[in-house]
Write an enzyme that holds these catalytic residues in place. Structure first.
Site, PDB file in Angstrom:
ATOM      1  N   CYS A  69      24.673  29.718  91.231  1.00  0.00           N
ATOM      2  CA  CYS A  69      25.993  29.251  90.817  1.00  0.00           C
ATOM      3  C   CYS A  69      27.055  30.152  91.455  1.00  0.00           C
ATOM      4  CB  CYS A  69      26.160  29.274  89.302  1.00  0.00           C
ATOM      5  SG  CYS A  69      27.849  28.803  88.813  1.00  0.00           S
ATOM      6  N   LYS A  95      22.214  20.155  82.699  1.00  0.00           N
ATOM      7  CA  LYS A  95      23.220  21.150  83.128  1.00  0.00           C
ATOM      8  C   LYS A  95      22.610  22.530  82.978  1.00  0.00           C
ATOM      9  CE  LYS A  95      27.015  23.319  84.028  1.00  0.00           C
ATOM     10  NZ  LYS A  95      27.611  23.306  85.386  1.00  0.00           N
TER      11      LYS A  95
HETATM   12  O1  LIG Z   1      25.337  26.168  90.026  1.00  0.00           O
HETATM   13  C1  LIG Z   1      26.453  25.628  89.971  1.00  0.00           C
HETATM   14  N1  LIG Z   1      26.961  25.046  91.065  1.00  0.00           N
HETATM   15  C2  LIG Z   1      28.187  24.510  91.094  1.00  0.00           C
HETATM   16  O2  LIG Z   1      28.629  24.032  92.148  1.00  0.00           O
HETATM   17  N2  LIG Z   1      28.950  24.501  89.953  1.00  0.00           N
HETATM   18  C3  LIG Z   1      28.360  24.832  88.719  1.00  0.00           C
HETATM   19  C4  LIG Z   1      29.330  25.499  87.782  1.00  0.00           C
HETATM   20  O3  LIG Z   1      30.377  26.005  88.242  1.00  0.00           O
HETATM   21  O4  LIG Z   1      28.998  25.528  86.593  1.00  0.00           O
HETATM   22  N3  LIG Z   1      27.178  25.616  88.813  1.00  0.00           N
END
Ligand SMILES: O=C1NC(=O)NC(C(=O)O)N1
Length: 309
Positions: free
Chosen positions: A128, A46
């Site tokens: 993001c 993540k």
């Molecule tokens: O880079 C991102 N892309 C997404 O679609 N969602 C996540 C997020 O919202 O954390 N982050």
């Protein structure tokens, strides 16, 4: 069994499939699941920020027949947790995803990674769409060049960038012109299609809380956009920059299409949520069946070979 080995930077993966950053990769338990998932060749963490984040309020993920919308807001345990994890992880190669709420944050996190024992691949998420008030950096070509100039003043380890989808051929030219000036190992394209809006007609309301319901789109509906970005960037980026194709993968044929457009590896997000981690076995079986049907032995036999009319 086909030979599905793939090279990315200094790392050999025994197949082309990855998890999309953010999907089932935020906690120890989720990461342990990925380490035990067959036909998942590598683990993408993540996107981690300087400090831990709770992320946006729920509801922040909504499943749709044709994909998904999310407004997670970068919830994560903070980069030290993931930097520690990737230095322990032995089962399969890792890609350490990092994000910053500012360029200074990015530099601080990457400085620690540079000084650490981690020798794997890092990925800078410049796309993001869901942190309220924060732009998708990679839509600003000047800011993108600036942050990469600061990064490569000190960072010598393998690093790539996660890009948002572009929709104008001139923008493909512009982002490629920036990226070709830097020794990045790969681009990961695409991140979710930012700021979509899903309307629940029965309730006459949006389906996610943050940002008035605006969120990133994923899944089947974004496949043509993802394929266009993979193809356009493959046609423009230096040969030594690899491509991770992300977006819209629900079948082995979609994996094949991403590779045909030039992807070296392919990551899967929304479909993992819909189907579970068994999806990697199914996608691999379907890809191998397709390769057999077409008489291909290796991914290199058809990678980037999309024909025009
Ligand atoms: O880079 C991102 N892309 C997404 O679609 N969602 C996540 C997020 O919202 O954390 N982050």
């Amino acid at each position: 069994k086909k030979n599905l080995t793939t090279q990315l930077a200094n790392v050999t993966f025994d197949g082309p499939l990855l998890n999309a950053s953010g999907i089932h990769c935020q906690t120890s338990a989720e990461l342990a699941d990925l380490a035990n998932t067959s036909n998942l060749a590598g683990i993408v963490t993540k996107s981690a920020t300087l400090f831990p984040r709770k992320g946006n309020e729920n509801p922040r993920y909504h499943d749709l027949p044709y994909g998904s919308i999310n407004s997670m807001g970068l919830p994560n345990l903070g980069y030290p947790f993931y930097l520690d994890y990737v230095q322990q992880e032995k089962a399969k190669p890792t890609i350490l995803s990092v994000a910053g709420l500012s360029a200074d944050d990015v530099i601080e996190v990457l400085s620690d990674i540079q000084d650490s024992k981690y020798q794997g691949i890092t990925e800078l998420n410049l796309s993001c769409p869901n942190v309220p008030g924060k732009p998708q950096t990679a839509y600003d070509f000047v800011a993108t060049r600036k942050v990469l100039e600061r990064v490569f003043e000190f960072f010598t380890k393998p690093i790539g960038v996660k890009l948002p989808p572009y929709f104008d051929l001139v923008h493909f030219d512009q982002i490629a012109a920036v990226l070709n000036d830097f020794p990045i190992t790969h681009v990961n394209t695409v991140n979710s299609v930012g700021n979509g809006l899903v309307v629940d007609v029965a309730k006459e309301q949006v389906v996610t809380k943050a940002k008035g319901g605006f969120g990133g789109l994923g899944g089947a509906m974004i496949l043509p956009t993802a394929l266009a970005n993979v193809r356009a960037l493959r046609q423009r980026l230096n040969d030594n920059i690899a491509i991770i194709g992300t977006g819209g993968v629900t079948t082995g044929a979609d994996v094949f299409a991403h590779i045909l457009c030039g992807a070296d590896m392919v990551s899967v997000g929304t479909q993992v949520i819909k189907e579970g981690l068994g999806v990697y076995d199914r996608l691999t079986q379907e890809l191998e069946a397709l390769m057999t049907e077409k008489g291909y032995e290796r991914l290199a036999d058809f990678r980037g070979q999309l024909r025009e009319l």
